[in-house]
Write a protein that holds these residues in place. Sequence first.
Motif, PDB file in Angstrom:
ATOM      1  N   THR A 162       0.833  -1.198   0.000  1.00 31.09           N
ATOM      2  CA  THR A 162       0.000   0.000   0.000  1.00 31.09           C
ATOM      3  C   THR A 162       0.872   1.254   0.000  1.00 31.09           C
ATOM      4  OG1 THR A 162      -1.671  -1.209   1.248  1.00 31.09           O
ATOM      5  CG2 THR A 162      -1.836   1.199   1.218  1.00 31.09           C
ATOM      6  N   GLY A 163       0.561   2.189  -0.896  1.00 29.44           N
ATOM      7  CA  GLY A 163       1.359   3.400  -1.028  1.00 29.44           C
ATOM      8  C   GLY A 163       2.589   3.242  -1.890  1.00 29.44           C
ATOM      9  N   GLU A 164       2.860   2.031  -2.384  1.00 29.98           N
ATOM     10  CA  GLU A 164       4.047   1.766  -3.211  1.00 29.98           C
ATOM     11  C   GLU A 164       3.637   1.094  -4.514  1.00 29.98           C
ATOM     12  OE1 GLU A 164       6.567  -0.604  -0.771  1.00 29.98           O
ATOM     13  OE2 GLU A 164       6.787   0.907   0.804  1.00 29.98           O
ATOM     14  N   GLU A 165       2.460   1.494  -5.054  1.00 21.61           N
ATOM     15  CA  GLU A 165       1.947   0.853  -6.261  1.00 21.61           C
ATOM     16  C   GLU A 165       2.813   1.127  -7.488  1.00 21.61           C
ATOM     17  OE1 GLU A 165       0.209   2.613  -4.187  1.00 21.61           O
ATOM     18  OE2 GLU A 165      -1.308   1.259  -3.347  1.00 21.61           O
ATOM     19  N   THR A 166       3.589   2.197  -7.469  1.00 16.69           N
ATOM     20  CA  THR A 166       4.432   2.511  -8.634  1.00 16.69           C
ATOM     21  C   THR A 166       5.673   1.637  -8.710  1.00 16.69           C
ATOM     22  OG1 THR A 166       5.547   4.230  -7.337  1.00 16.69           O
ATOM     23  CG2 THR A 166       3.660   4.893  -8.665  1.00 16.69           C
ATOM     24  N   ILE A 167       5.991   0.893  -7.654  1.00 22.85           N
ATOM     25  CA  ILE A 167       7.146  -0.011  -7.651  1.00 22.85           C
ATOM     26  C   ILE A 167       6.676  -1.344  -8.210  1.00 22.85           C
ATOM     27  CG2 ILE A 167       8.901  -1.113  -6.235  1.00 22.85           C
ATOM     28  CD1 ILE A 167       8.669   1.199  -4.295  1.00 22.85           C
ATOM     29  N   LEU A 168       7.072  -1.653  -9.436  1.00 20.98           N
ATOM     30  CA  LEU A 168       6.528  -2.783 -10.183  1.00 20.98           C
ATOM     31  C   LEU A 168       7.291  -4.060  -9.892  1.00 20.98           C
ATOM     32  CD1 LEU A 168       6.043  -0.997 -13.623  1.00 20.98           C
ATOM     33  CD2 LEU A 168       4.432  -1.182 -11.729  1.00 20.98           C
ATOM     34  N   PRO A 169       6.624  -5.221 -10.046  1.00 24.08           N
ATOM     35  CA  PRO A 169       7.321  -6.498  -9.908  1.00 24.08           C
ATOM     36  C   PRO A 169       8.003  -6.894 -11.210  1.00 24.08           C
ATOM     37  CG  PRO A 169       4.992  -6.872 -10.268  1.00 24.08           C
ATOM     38  CD  PRO A 169       5.173  -5.374 -10.215  1.00 24.08           C
ATOM     39  N   GLY A 170       8.630  -8.083 -11.208  1.00 23.45           N
ATOM     40  CA  GLY A 170       9.209  -8.639 -12.424  1.00 23.45           C
ATOM     41  C   GLY A 170      10.665  -8.267 -12.627  1.00 23.45           C
ATOM     42  N   HIS A 171      11.274  -8.912 -13.634  1.00 22.32           N
ATOM     43  CA  HIS A 171      12.676  -8.647 -13.965  1.00 22.32           C
ATOM     44  C   HIS A 171      12.841  -8.543 -15.485  1.00 22.32           C
ATOM     45  CE1 HIS A 171      12.123 -13.062 -13.758  1.00 22.32           C
ATOM     46  NE2 HIS A 171      12.923 -13.089 -14.806  1.00 22.32           N
ATOM     47  N   SER A 172      11.870  -7.919 -16.152  1.00 22.97           N
ATOM     48  CA  SER A 172      11.996  -7.699 -17.586  1.00 22.97           C
ATOM     49  C   SER A 172      13.070  -6.640 -17.863  1.00 22.97           C
ATOM     50  CB  SER A 172      10.655  -7.253 -18.166  1.00 22.97           C
ATOM     51  OG  SER A 172      10.233  -6.037 -17.576  1.00 22.97           O
ATOM     52  N   SER A 173      13.411  -6.491 -19.135  1.00 20.50           N
ATOM     53  CA  SER A 173      14.449  -5.515 -19.493  1.00 20.50           C
ATOM     54  C   SER A 173      14.021  -4.103 -19.118  1.00 20.50           C
ATOM     55  CB  SER A 173      14.736  -5.600 -21.004  1.00 20.50           C
ATOM     56  OG  SER A 173      15.219  -6.879 -21.351  1.00 20.50           O
ATOM     57  N   GLY A 174      12.760  -3.762 -19.388  1.00 21.67           N
ATOM     58  CA  GLY A 174      12.293  -2.427 -19.024  1.00 21.67           C
ATOM     59  C   GLY A 174      12.290  -2.185 -17.529  1.00 21.67           C
ATOM     60  N   ARG A 175      11.874  -3.204 -16.758  1.00 28.02           N
ATOM     61  CA  ARG A 175      11.844  -3.043 -15.299  1.00 28.02           C
ATOM     62  C   ARG A 175      13.252  -2.884 -14.745  1.00 28.02           C
ATOM     63  NH1 ARG A 175      11.851  -1.497 -10.913  1.00 28.02           N
ATOM     64  NH2 ARG A 175      10.949  -2.454  -9.036  1.00 28.02           N
ATOM     65  N   LEU A 176      14.210  -3.703 -15.211  1.00 30.54           N
ATOM     66  CA  LEU A 176      15.574  -3.603 -14.690  1.00 30.54           C
ATOM     67  C   LEU A 176      16.265  -2.324 -15.159  1.00 30.54           C
ATOM     68  CD1 LEU A 176      16.824  -7.294 -14.987  1.00 30.54           C
ATOM     69  CD2 LEU A 176      15.946  -6.100 -12.982  1.00 30.54           C
ATOM     70  N   ALA A 177      15.944  -1.849 -16.371  1.00 28.72           N
ATOM     71  CA  ALA A 177      16.567  -0.608 -16.848  1.00 28.72           C
ATOM     72  C   ALA A 177      16.165   0.571 -15.966  1.00 28.72           C
ATOM     73  CB  ALA A 177      16.173  -0.356 -18.304  1.00 28.72           C
ATOM     74  N   SER A 178      14.874   0.657 -15.627  1.00 28.89           N
ATOM     75  CA  SER A 178      14.451   1.731 -14.736  1.00 28.89           C
ATOM     76  C   SER A 178      14.960   1.519 -13.314  1.00 28.89           C
ATOM     77  CB  SER A 178      12.923   1.820 -14.732  1.00 28.89           C
ATOM     78  OG  SER A 178      12.357   0.608 -14.263  1.00 28.89           O
ATOM     79  N   PHE A 179      15.068   0.264 -12.891  1.00 29.13           N
ATOM     80  CA  PHE A 179      15.544  -0.044 -11.536  1.00 29.13           C
ATOM     81  C   PHE A 179      16.991   0.402 -11.358  1.00 29.13           C
ATOM     82  CE2 PHE A 179      17.743  -2.989  -8.683  1.00 29.13           C
ATOM     83  CZ  PHE A 179      16.986  -2.866  -7.531  1.00 29.13           C
ATOM     84  N   VAL A 180      17.848   0.086 -12.327  1.00 27.61           N
ATOM     85  CA  VAL A 180      19.273   0.421 -12.207  1.00 27.61           C
ATOM     86  C   VAL A 180      19.483   1.925 -12.333  1.00 27.61           C
ATOM     87  CG1 VAL A 180      21.554   0.020 -13.209  1.00 27.61           C
ATOM     88  CG2 VAL A 180      19.929  -1.844 -13.080  1.00 27.61           C
ATOM     89  N   SER A 181      18.634   2.599 -13.102  1.00 26.03           N
ATOM     90  CA  SER A 181      18.829   4.027 -13.337  1.00 26.03           C
ATOM     91  C   SER A 181      18.307   4.903 -12.201  1.00 26.03           C
ATOM     92  CB  SER A 181      18.135   4.431 -14.646  1.00 26.03           C
ATOM     93  OG  SER A 181      18.631   3.683 -15.734  1.00 26.03           O
ATOM     94  N   GLU A 182      17.563   4.344 -11.259  1.00 21.03           N
ATOM     95  CA  GLU A 182      17.001   5.155 -10.185  1.00 21.03           C
ATOM     96  C   GLU A 182      18.054   5.531  -9.162  1.00 21.03           C
ATOM     97  OE1 GLU A 182      13.927   2.743  -8.638  1.00 21.03           O
ATOM     98  OE2 GLU A 182      12.495   3.207 -10.242  1.00 21.03           O
TER      99      GLU A 182
END
Length: 379
Positions: free
Chosen positions: A63-83
Amino acid sequence: MLDEQLGAPDTGVPATPPVDPTLAQPVARLVAASVAGGGDPMTQLRSVATRLRTIGAYSDGGTGEETILPGHSSGRLASFVSEAEPAGNDEQFAATLALSAAYLGMPARIVLGAVPASDGVVRGSDVRAWVEVHDGTRWQLIAPDEFVPPRDKAPKPRAVLEQDRSRAAAVPPPTAQRPPSSEDGFTLDESASGRSRTSAPEVSTPLPLWVRVTLAGVAVPVLGLPLWTGLLVLVKGLRRLVRRRRGAPAARAAAAWDDVLDSLRDAGYAVSRRDTRREVAKVVGGAALLDTARAVDGAVFGPAGANDATAERTWALAGRARHEVAEGRSRRERWRRAVSLTSLLPARRATAGRTPSGIHAARVGDASSATAPETVLVG
């Protein structure tokens, strides 16, 4: 026993897979920011693990963290590493560390395990992910406590949608001086000659019939088109609101996918509710659509069930998927999708005999033509 197996010499060195091109630059920046000096690749990798644990935050998308997505796709990891503050759970941190090992030239693999409580029951919170790296002679284990932040380290609040205010057009202030009017000249004449405007006779000339008919024919579509567009947008918005608020959490999560399917049908995609969600996502394409399909499947069929936070997260992902489908389209195409009646009309019903879905139709047709019919006797 596991440490002994990992520490045993391994004569066969596995191959190092290449890093995805979309992730090469973000991973390179992460390694460069983590390694202060030189050292062997294993030492540099442990520096990356320390940095991830230090700057990262732990989140399962509650709750309150809906913008933090699950998964390990290329798009998810690219945004994860760049944060600036990578936020996620073992899945994202382990995948990022394994990519860093591959970037440094070392084969790596991710292992899933669990540390159950004293009752021996394995729960979702007991599952952990760690990384095993081959240093050229043997496999070495990097425990999750070395690269995953503590579970009580929550991420900082994030906005659901951030708009770039720098792109907003600057609206000039209204001018203080009134523009000249045709009344000004008449007023001057009135003061000079003593004649007033009311003294002039008013002559009204009726418009010809053909002019009035023409104006009426033009006014109907000009005024009716915006009204029709607004009515359809209102009806679809009310439908989305009812789906999002009605029913149990699992039903609301499934309704989020129904809303995505209606948007795809209005956009002209030949999708059907008989196709699985991941099949539709793969045919249409898009990382956000695939993440939405996985999240809805997890909420509907997952062992833990669905709650209010899970339902809200699926709707947040559905909004990103609709935005991804509409991205890059012209205003005319978006308007045509907004006024499309396809999603408001009932879908074509299946025939009495079950027929394959549109995605499998070609595959089933090829298989039936290539295989001869076989007679089966039922006793």
